[in-house]
Structure formats: structure tokens, C-alpha cells
Design an enzyme around this catalytic site. Structure first.
Site, PDB file in Angstrom:
ATOM      1  N   GLU A 173      11.691   8.317  41.484  1.00  0.00           N
ATOM      2  CA  GLU A 173      10.258   8.554  41.685  1.00  0.00           C
ATOM      3  C   GLU A 173       9.858   8.239  43.133  1.00  0.00           C
ATOM      4  O   GLU A 173       9.074   8.974  43.747  1.00  0.00           O
ATOM      5  CB  GLU A 173       9.456   7.712  40.677  1.00  0.00           C
ATOM      6  CG  GLU A 173       7.949   7.756  40.816  1.00  0.00           C
ATOM      7  CD  GLU A 173       7.326   9.144  40.629  1.00  0.00           C
ATOM      8  OE1 GLU A 173       8.031  10.091  40.265  1.00  0.00           O
ATOM      9  OE2 GLU A 173       6.117   9.269  40.891  1.00  0.00           O
ATOM     10  N   GLU A 177       7.682  14.797  48.707  1.00  0.00           N
ATOM     11  CA  GLU A 177       6.638  15.781  48.460  1.00  0.00           C
ATOM     12  C   GLU A 177       5.452  15.687  49.412  1.00  0.00           C
ATOM     13  O   GLU A 177       4.806  16.694  49.674  1.00  0.00           O
ATOM     14  CB  GLU A 177       6.187  15.809  46.996  1.00  0.00           C
ATOM     15  CG  GLU A 177       5.429  14.639  46.494  1.00  0.00           C
ATOM     16  CD  GLU A 177       5.042  14.807  45.012  1.00  0.00           C
ATOM     17  OE1 GLU A 177       4.808  15.926  44.558  1.00  0.00           O
ATOM     18  OE2 GLU A 177       4.966  13.778  44.331  1.00  0.00           O
ATOM     19  N   LYS A 222       8.223  10.940  45.704  1.00  0.00           N
ATOM     20  CA  LYS A 222       6.937  10.726  46.390  1.00  0.00           C
ATOM     21  C   LYS A 222       7.110  10.965  47.880  1.00  0.00           C
ATOM     22  O   LYS A 222       6.297  11.617  48.510  1.00  0.00           O
ATOM     23  CB  LYS A 222       6.411   9.296  46.176  1.00  0.00           C
ATOM     24  CG  LYS A 222       5.880   8.963  44.798  1.00  0.00           C
ATOM     25  CD  LYS A 222       4.576   9.610  44.455  1.00  0.00           C
ATOM     26  CE  LYS A 222       4.761  10.925  43.772  1.00  0.00           C
ATOM     27  NZ  LYS A 222       4.890  10.976  42.358  1.00  0.00           N
ATOM     28  N   TRP A 277      -2.588  30.864  44.157  1.00  0.00           N
ATOM     29  CA  TRP A 277      -1.328  30.258  44.606  1.00  0.00           C
ATOM     30  C   TRP A 277      -0.290  31.364  44.459  1.00  0.00           C
ATOM     31  O   TRP A 277       0.028  31.768  43.344  1.00  0.00           O
ATOM     32  CB  TRP A 277      -1.000  29.053  43.721  1.00  0.00           C
ATOM     33  CG  TRP A 277       0.102  28.178  44.216  1.00  0.00           C
ATOM     34  CD1 TRP A 277       0.025  27.224  45.190  1.00  0.00           C
ATOM     35  CD2 TRP A 277       1.453  28.131  43.725  1.00  0.00           C
ATOM     36  NE1 TRP A 277       1.241  26.599  45.344  1.00  0.00           N
ATOM     37  CE2 TRP A 277       2.127  27.137  44.461  1.00  0.00           C
ATOM     38  CE3 TRP A 277       2.152  28.831  42.758  1.00  0.00           C
ATOM     39  CZ2 TRP A 277       3.462  26.820  44.249  1.00  0.00           C
ATOM     40  CZ3 TRP A 277       3.488  28.518  42.544  1.00  0.00           C
ATOM     41  CH2 TRP A 277       4.136  27.529  43.288  1.00  0.00           C
ATOM     42  N   LYS A 333      -0.909  21.217  41.927  1.00  0.00           N
ATOM     43  CA  LYS A 333      -1.074  20.043  41.079  1.00  0.00           C
ATOM     44  C   LYS A 333      -0.473  20.267  39.699  1.00  0.00           C
ATOM     45  O   LYS A 333       0.233  19.422  39.176  1.00  0.00           O
ATOM     46  CB  LYS A 333      -2.565  19.688  40.967  1.00  0.00           C
ATOM     47  CG  LYS A 333      -2.868  18.487  40.068  1.00  0.00           C
ATOM     48  CD  LYS A 333      -2.205  17.237  40.585  1.00  0.00           C
ATOM     49  CE  LYS A 333      -2.383  16.036  39.671  1.00  0.00           C
ATOM     50  NZ  LYS A 333      -1.388  14.987  39.980  1.00  0.00           N
ATOM     51  N   ASN A 354      -5.399  34.255  36.143  1.00  0.00           N
ATOM     52  CA  ASN A 354      -4.398  33.184  36.246  1.00  0.00           C
ATOM     53  C   ASN A 354      -3.241  33.561  35.346  1.00  0.00           C
ATOM     54  O   ASN A 354      -3.473  34.090  34.253  1.00  0.00           O
ATOM     55  CB  ASN A 354      -4.954  31.852  35.721  1.00  0.00           C
ATOM     56  CG  ASN A 354      -5.812  31.151  36.738  1.00  0.00           C
ATOM     57  OD1 ASN A 354      -6.056  31.676  37.817  1.00  0.00           O
ATOM     58  ND2 ASN A 354      -6.275  29.957  36.390  1.00  0.00           N
ATOM     59  N   GLY A 355      -2.019  33.222  35.750  1.00  0.00           N
ATOM     60  CA  GLY A 355      -0.865  33.510  34.902  1.00  0.00           C
ATOM     61  C   GLY A 355      -0.016  34.602  35.511  1.00  0.00           C
ATOM     62  O   GLY A 355      -0.147  34.923  36.700  1.00  0.00           O
ATOM     63  N   HIS A 373      30.584   6.707  44.964  1.00  0.00           N
ATOM     64  CA  HIS A 373      31.323   7.904  44.528  1.00  0.00           C
ATOM     65  C   HIS A 373      31.029   9.101  45.431  1.00  0.00           C
ATOM     66  O   HIS A 373      31.243  10.237  45.032  1.00  0.00           O
ATOM     67  CB  HIS A 373      30.968   8.224  43.075  1.00  0.00           C
ATOM     68  CG  HIS A 373      31.399   7.147  42.129  1.00  0.00           C
ATOM     69  ND1 HIS A 373      32.721   6.909  41.820  1.00  0.00           N
ATOM     70  CD2 HIS A 373      30.684   6.203  41.470  1.00  0.00           C
ATOM     71  CE1 HIS A 373      32.800   5.882  40.995  1.00  0.00           C
ATOM     72  NE2 HIS A 373      31.572   5.433  40.770  1.00  0.00           N
ATOM     73  N   CYS A 405      -3.243  28.640  40.554  1.00  0.00           N
ATOM     74  CA  CYS A 405      -4.479  29.422  40.610  1.00  0.00           C
ATOM     75  C   CYS A 405      -5.592  28.744  39.810  1.00  0.00           C
ATOM     76  O   CYS A 405      -5.334  28.029  38.849  1.00  0.00           O
ATOM     77  CB  CYS A 405      -4.233  30.794  40.017  1.00  0.00           C
ATOM     78  SG  CYS A 405      -2.917  31.689  40.825  1.00  0.00           S
ATOM     79  N   ARG A 460      -5.729  21.634  42.937  1.00  0.00           N
ATOM     80  CA  ARG A 460      -4.634  22.234  42.179  1.00  0.00           C
ATOM     81  C   ARG A 460      -3.602  22.894  43.093  1.00  0.00           C
ATOM     82  O   ARG A 460      -2.484  23.172  42.659  1.00  0.00           O
ATOM     83  CB  ARG A 460      -5.183  23.300  41.223  1.00  0.00           C
ATOM     84  CG  ARG A 460      -6.068  22.748  40.145  1.00  0.00           C
ATOM     85  CD  ARG A 460      -6.785  23.853  39.417  1.00  0.00           C
ATOM     86  NE  ARG A 460      -5.881  24.664  38.623  1.00  0.00           N
ATOM     87  CZ  ARG A 460      -5.675  24.506  37.327  1.00  0.00           C
ATOM     88  NH1 ARG A 460      -6.302  23.558  36.676  1.00  0.00           N
ATOM     89  NH2 ARG A 460      -4.851  25.291  36.663  1.00  0.00           N
TER      90      ARG A 460
HETATM   91  O1  M6R Z   1       1.299  17.738  34.750  1.00  0.00           O
HETATM   92  P1  M6R Z   1       2.709  17.319  34.541  1.00  0.00           P
HETATM   93  O2  M6R Z   1       2.850  15.848  34.347  1.00  0.00           O
HETATM   94  O3  M6R Z   1       3.393  18.075  33.428  1.00  0.00           O
HETATM   95  O4  M6R Z   1       3.450  17.708  35.872  1.00  0.00           O
HETATM   96  C1  M6R Z   1       4.820  17.546  36.035  1.00  0.00           C
HETATM   97  C2  M6R Z   1       5.221  17.675  37.487  1.00  0.00           C
HETATM   98  O5  M6R Z   1       4.905  18.952  37.971  1.00  0.00           O
HETATM   99  C3  M6R Z   1       4.533  16.624  38.367  1.00  0.00           C
HETATM  100  O6  M6R Z   1       4.789  15.337  37.917  1.00  0.00           O
HETATM  101  C4  M6R Z   1       5.021  16.750  39.831  1.00  0.00           C
HETATM  102  O7  M6R Z   1       6.364  16.423  39.919  1.00  0.00           O
HETATM  103  C5  M6R Z   1       4.173  15.849  40.747  1.00  0.00           C
HETATM  104  N1  M6R Z   1       3.746  16.572  41.908  1.00  0.00           N
HETATM  105  C6  M6R Z   1       4.886  14.659  41.219  1.00  0.00           C
HETATM  106  O8  M6R Z   1       4.111  13.876  42.059  1.00  0.00           O
END
Ligand code: M6R
Length: 611
Positions: A484, A491, A488, A75, A606, A101-102, A507, A2, A27
């Protein structure tokens, strides 16, 4: 997650609110809305499902007044993404409007109480309780400000709030506990927001509201106090952030822009922080913790998602260079464990946004048990950055793409600097440290060379993009890079991908390999290279298609697979900064080829400011 924007001043209110919401789109959200008081003294609330442009199209040109207004991107957490559940919410009388927010943790109990007073609810959200409660107090002869104060003291959980009242059209109230709220100060106007991105084009002069504080805006000024009415003097900060950081420039997507920004970001991240002559690092935050650092016996890394992957690389670096026992922990798991935190523990908290709820909670838990907290954070002034004992900023600039890219390489670079300096203060010789840092110093140029291969990477990705299952494998410091790369891909392209240590494949996961399955090996030359080559043969022997990220001139790799992306030779412990870049580009290309919105992937936000 949000986002909140509020404005009070003489400019066209809706233009500012809508512009602000657009700045917050990155976000992640699923509906939006705005509320303002029309000169004829009616409270107008407009809400829409989907993108901010849907809200924009519902607001007519005649709606552009000056005055006070609030707006929100939601959100969904409590209740589905519908117009009824979108913010702003109003109270039963229609005089009070709020954006929130929250999460209101005691919303069930508050709702029950309100229902028993005859209040009718119109949404499924926890947030509506806030509007109804303020309205309830207001209808019982408490003034506007007093009603907000009473309400925030009743709510349990985290909130950033902005509130309007029809009877006081020239007043705006903001409050915060556990959710960011920033006040931008203009000339006789104020813009409030949950994120600097909505403020930066108006002013660089800001005040951060702290937990349990209220700001009341009226008569061209504002005053701040605690929930229980103690006046608080706030310091005005001047934020160094350019509007261009939020612009796309000639790039099609923020993610692509941010991938290409990496050489410059790394240059900025390292600038003034490495002393090549003496093989030392200069990090002001480390100096602040000089005494604690001398006594460190154990390090705990905390982070989520991409930050967790960077932290895992940090773990390898710190153990190798500084010889300090180091553990990487998921913040979300750590916060609910009963962790053993020994005396002399340093917690390194890694977060791009500095707002991630799980990381914040894990930090509070580790600190409660006596650890010193050091932050590696990108967002200046963010909550985590303000609550660590000391820390260092990434200087990567605003990261807008939901898929984190430039923050990752900057995090790894800073962790490398930190590991080298911790090593120097223990066992690492000046020569070894200097040559390590020299290699780090030239990494931005090497990264440029990889970016030059973007079209070859696109072509390679197109050959495999129709496959629905991919594996990513690596050993040692390349294992977190494999994780990683897989993150990527999933997501933004929604392709199922798993990352794992290459030797773990036998394994169990080897059972998945069938002819044509793409298996990405992160395999630059290092002390485990021969073993990785053996793992590659295990895959090719079963018909898997190996895509290898390898060091330039690796002839043996060329014999094993046709699908290679070469990266320049570097110090093996630093190779993640290079090897991740082709994986970022592959994920980007795969998402485009599959027709997805790269910058607004489904279901993602985000920064994850709720649990
Ligand atoms: O803002 P942060 O680095 O704490 O966020 C952590 C994760 O939410 C963030 O890295 C998320 O996994 C990304 N979307 C990855 O691309």
C-alpha cells in the site's frame, strides 16, 4: 472516470450543471461539456479539453437559462481526449444530444449500420453511436421517448445516459444499465447525476435508477419504467451526506484532509459495532447471514488496488482469529479465471466506491458459483452495496482524493471486527476477543499521535524525494502495508516503488540495492521482528538507506538506521492501521515536493467503472 449531471427546473441551468461537474472532478477526467436548449430553440453544445474551468470560460453569462440541460466529464477510453470526442454528442440532425457513461460494446457494428444509412460521424467515440441511433429512430417518426427506448435495447454493454431533444425542450430522459444514475428530487426540479456528490448540495431525497430502467422528466415530475415500458414504482431514499464532506476546509488538498480525518472516521466506523463487555461485534449484515455464516468453510476476498491490500490484511486477520481458510483475489483476475468455489464459500467484496467494474464482475462470477456475498463498501447506495447479499458500510464519509487513505484504514478496522466476530463464533475465547477489540477501540487516539509527526515526516521525505526508485518491505501483516505504501508513492508522486515481502528480497530484488537507495521497512514489533532486523542489515550492508516504521522505543532499530518514524505500540495484527499513516503522509509530501497535483494525479480516476 466519466461523470454525468443533468438538470430540469426553474433555476439557472448552467450554474447547476457546472457546479455539478466541479463536484465530480475528483473522479478523474480529461475533458468536459454541456448541452442545453436556448429559448430561441437552438440546441447549444459547448465542450472543452482539460479542466471544467476551461468549459466555464467558454460559456457566457447570457447563457444562464432555466430549463433542461445535460453535462459530462469524460475520461477517455475510445479516442483521445479532444474536443470532438468530448460529450455531449449530437446526432446528425443536431436535434438529439446525449451524455454517456460506460462502454458500448457493439459500437463497431452499430456504427457500420449507421454508416450504411448515410450517417456521418464526427468523433472517434463509442458514445456518438448512441446519439446517432436515437436520431436515426427519431428521424423515422418514432417519438423522442420511443427512440431512446429502441436505442437502449440495441446497445450492448454498460451505460448511464442522459438525453435531450430540441423538439421537446421541457423534457429530459435518463436511462441506465450497469452504470450508476441517481435522481435528486427538489421542489419542482430534478437533478440527475452519476454520483451523489453532484446532488448533495441540492437535496437529500434521491431515487436510484436500477438496471434496464428509464426515467422521463417533464411537467415538474418524472416517471420510471423498464426499457420495455413496465411502470416501476421507486422508493425515495433520504441520504445522510453533508455538503461539508465535499469541502476542503482549511486543508490544502483532499488527500491531506482525508488523512487527518482518519481518527474520526475510525471512531465512526467502530461506533456501536463493538461490544467490549462480551467480546463481540455487532454488525447487522452479519446477522442477516446468520445461517450462511455458521456453515462457512472458505472465504474469498475480492478487491482492487488499495481495497485489495486491505483485503490481504483481512486474510491474515481471518485466518489468525477465525481459523477459516481465506484467499485474497484480484477482482480483475478472478472474473476471467475458472475458479473453484466450494460449497460454504463466503465472498467478502471490498470496495470504497462500490462501483469498480472488475469487482462487480468478480462478485457476479463468485455468486454464480454459489457463494454468498458480503460487502465492505463506503459509498451508500452504490451498485455493489445493493447487489451483495448483505454487508457493512465503512462510514468513512465521501473520499474525494484519488489516492485512497481513510477508506483503507476503515476497511482494515472493519475486517478486524469481522474476523474477531467470526472467531468468536468458532474458537476465539471471550477474553482474547475482548482484549483485541479493546485495542481496536483505542486505535483512533494512537493514530492522532502519528498525525502529530507530520512535519518530521515531511523533513524525512525531503531527504529522499530525488530518488527515482524505492523499495517497500514488510513481513506478515506488514507486507500488504508495504504494498500500500508503494502504491501511494507511485500513484501521486510518479516515483517508481515496489512493495514486497522482506524475505523475498534475497530472491532477486536485492540486486537493485545500491548506495543511497531508499528502502522503507514496515517493521513494528511482532513475532517476526528479529527476522526483519536481519533483512534490514542485508540492505544497510549494501549501502541502502533504510527508512523504518517501527514501534516506539525500538532501541535496536535506532542503532540500525537514523531514519525512523515511530508508531505507538499496539496489538501486532492491528498495526497496519497505524503503520500505513506515515506512508500516506510520505507519499503526499513527495508528490508536493515534486510539484504534482496531489488530488488529480495523471491518468488516474477515482473509481474505475470500466474494464
Ligand atoms: O472503489 P474501490 O475501492 O473498488 O477502488 C479500488 C481501486 O481502484 C482503488 O483502491 C485505487 O487503487 C486507489 N486509487 C488507490 O489509492
Amino acid at each position: 472516470m466519466c461523470g454525468i449531471v443533468g438538470y430540469i427546473g426553474q433555476q439557472s441551468l448552467l450554474d447547476i450543471l457546472l457546479q455539478g461537474l466541479k463536484r465530480l472532478e475528483y473522479r478523474g477526467y480529461d475533458s468536459s461539456g454541456a448541452a442545453w436548449i436556448e429559448p430561441g430553440e437552438a440546441l447549444r453544445v459547448v465542450r472543452a479539453v482539460g479542466e471544467v474551468r476551461h468549459l466555464e470560460s467558454k460559456v457566457s453569462e447570457t447563457d444562464c437559462y432555466a430549463g433542461a440541460g445535460i453535462a459530462h466529464t469524460r475520461w477517455a477510453t475510445h479516442g483521445s481526449p479532444t474536443e470532438e470526442n468530448a460529450h455531449p454528442h449530437t446526432d446528425q440532425s443536431g436535434k438529439i444530444a446525449i451524455v454517456h457513461n460506460g462502454i458500448v460494446e457493439n459500437h463497431d457494428a452499430l456504427r457500420e449500420t449507421m454508416l450504411s444509412h448515410g450517417v456521418r460521424f464526427t468523433s472517434e467515440t463509442d458514445s456518438e453511436v448512441v446519439a446517432q441511433l436515437i436520431g436515426y429512430y427519431y428521424s423515422h417518426n418514432h417519438g423522442f421517448e420511443e427512440s431512446v427506448r429502441k436505442t437502449v435495447q440495441k446497445i450492448e454493454g454498460a451505460f448511464g445516459l442522459a438525453v435531450l431533444c430540441l423538439d421537446e425542450p421541457d423534457k429530459l430522459i435518463a436511462a441506465r444499465r450497469g452504470s450508476s444514475m441517481i435522481i435528486g428530487i427538489g421542489a419542482a426540479e430534478h437533478i440527475i447525476a452519476s454520483d451523489m456528490a453532484a446532488i448533495v448540495q441540492h437535496t437529500s431525497r434521491v431515487v436510484h435508477l436500477d438496471d434496464n430502467e428509464i426515467a422521463v422528466f417533464a411537467d415538474g415530475g418524472f416517471h420510471t419504467s423498464t426499457f420495455d415500458r413496465q411502470h416501476v414504482d421507486k422508493e425515495i431514499e433520504v441520504v445522510d451526506m453533508e455538503v461539508q464532506e465535499m469541502e476542503l476546509g482549511h486543508f490544502e488538498h483532499y488527500m491531506l484532509k482525508e488523512i487527518h480525518e482518519q481518527p474520526r472516521c475510525l471512531h465512526d466506523t467502530l461506533s456501536g459495532r463493538i461490544d467490549l463487555r462480551n467480546g463481540r461485534a455487532r454488525i447487522a449484515g452479519l446477522e442477516e447471514l446468520h445461517r450462511e455464516i455458521a456453515k462457512v468453510r472458505q472465504i474469498v476476498m475480492l478487491g482492487c488496488g488499495t481495497a485489495w491490500h486491505a483485503g490481504m490484511i483481512g486474510q491474515y486477520l481471518i485466518e489468525e482469529l477465525a481459523r477459516i481458510p481465506c484467499d485474497i483475489q484480484y477482482s480483475s483476475e478472478f472474473r476471467y479465471r475458472n475458479p473453484l468455489v466450494r460449497e460454504g464459500t463466503l465472498a467478502i467484496v471490498v470496495s470504497q466506491s462500490g462501483e469498480t467494474a472488475d469487482t462487480l464482475a468478480a462478485m457476479e462470477e463468485v455468486r454464480l458459483r454459489g457463494a454468498t456475498c458480503f460487502g465492505i463498501i463506503n459509498t451508500v447506495g452504490s451498485r455493489i452495496s445493493r447487489e451483495t447479499d448483505a454487508g457493512v458500510y465503512l462510514r468513512a464519509g465521501q473520499e474525494v482524493g484519488v489516492a485512497s487513505t481513510k477508506a483503507f484504514t476503515a476497511q482494515v478496522a472493519l475486517l478486524a471486527v469481522l474476523a474477531a466476530e467470526l472467531g468468536r463464533r468458532r474458537h476465539l475465547s471471550m477474553d482474547r476477543c475482548a482484549s483485541f477489540l479493546e485495542e481496536l477501540h483505542v486505535i483512533p487516539e494512537k493514530l492522532e499521535r502519528i498525525l502529530g509527526k507530520a512535519s518530521a515526516i515531511r523533513e524525512l521525505t525531503s531527504r529522499f524525494v530525488d530518488h527515482d526508485h524505492w523499495l517497500y518491505l514488510g513481513r506478515g501483516v506488514n507486507f500488504p502495508v508495504a504494498l500500500e505504501g508503494a502504491l501511494k508513492l507511485k500513484e501521486i508522486s510518479y516515483i517508481h516503488a515496489e512493495g514486497m515481502p522482506a524475505a523475498e528480497m534475497k530472491h532477486g530484488p536485492i540486486a537493485l540495492i545500491e548506495p543511497g537507495m531508499p528502502v522503507v521497512f514496515v517493521a513494528p514489533r511482532d513475532h517476526l521482528h528479529q527476522k526483519v532486523l536481519a533483512n534490514i542489515q542485508e540492505v544497510t550492508g549494501r549501502g541502502g538507506e533504510v527508512i523504518a516504521i517501527c514501534t516506539e522505543g525500538d532501541r535496536r532499530m535506532r542503532e540500525l538506521t537514523d531514519h525512523i518514524i515511530e508508531i505507538p505500540e499496539t496489538e501486532p495484527m492491528l498495526s497496519p492501521i497505524l503503520s500505513v499513516v506515515p506512508l500516506q503522509l510520505m507519499a503526499y509530501e513527495a508528490a508536493l515536493l515534486r510539484g504534482h497535483n496531489v488530488d488529480k494525479p495523471r491518468n488516474l480516476a477515482k473509481s474505475v467503472t470500466v474494464e
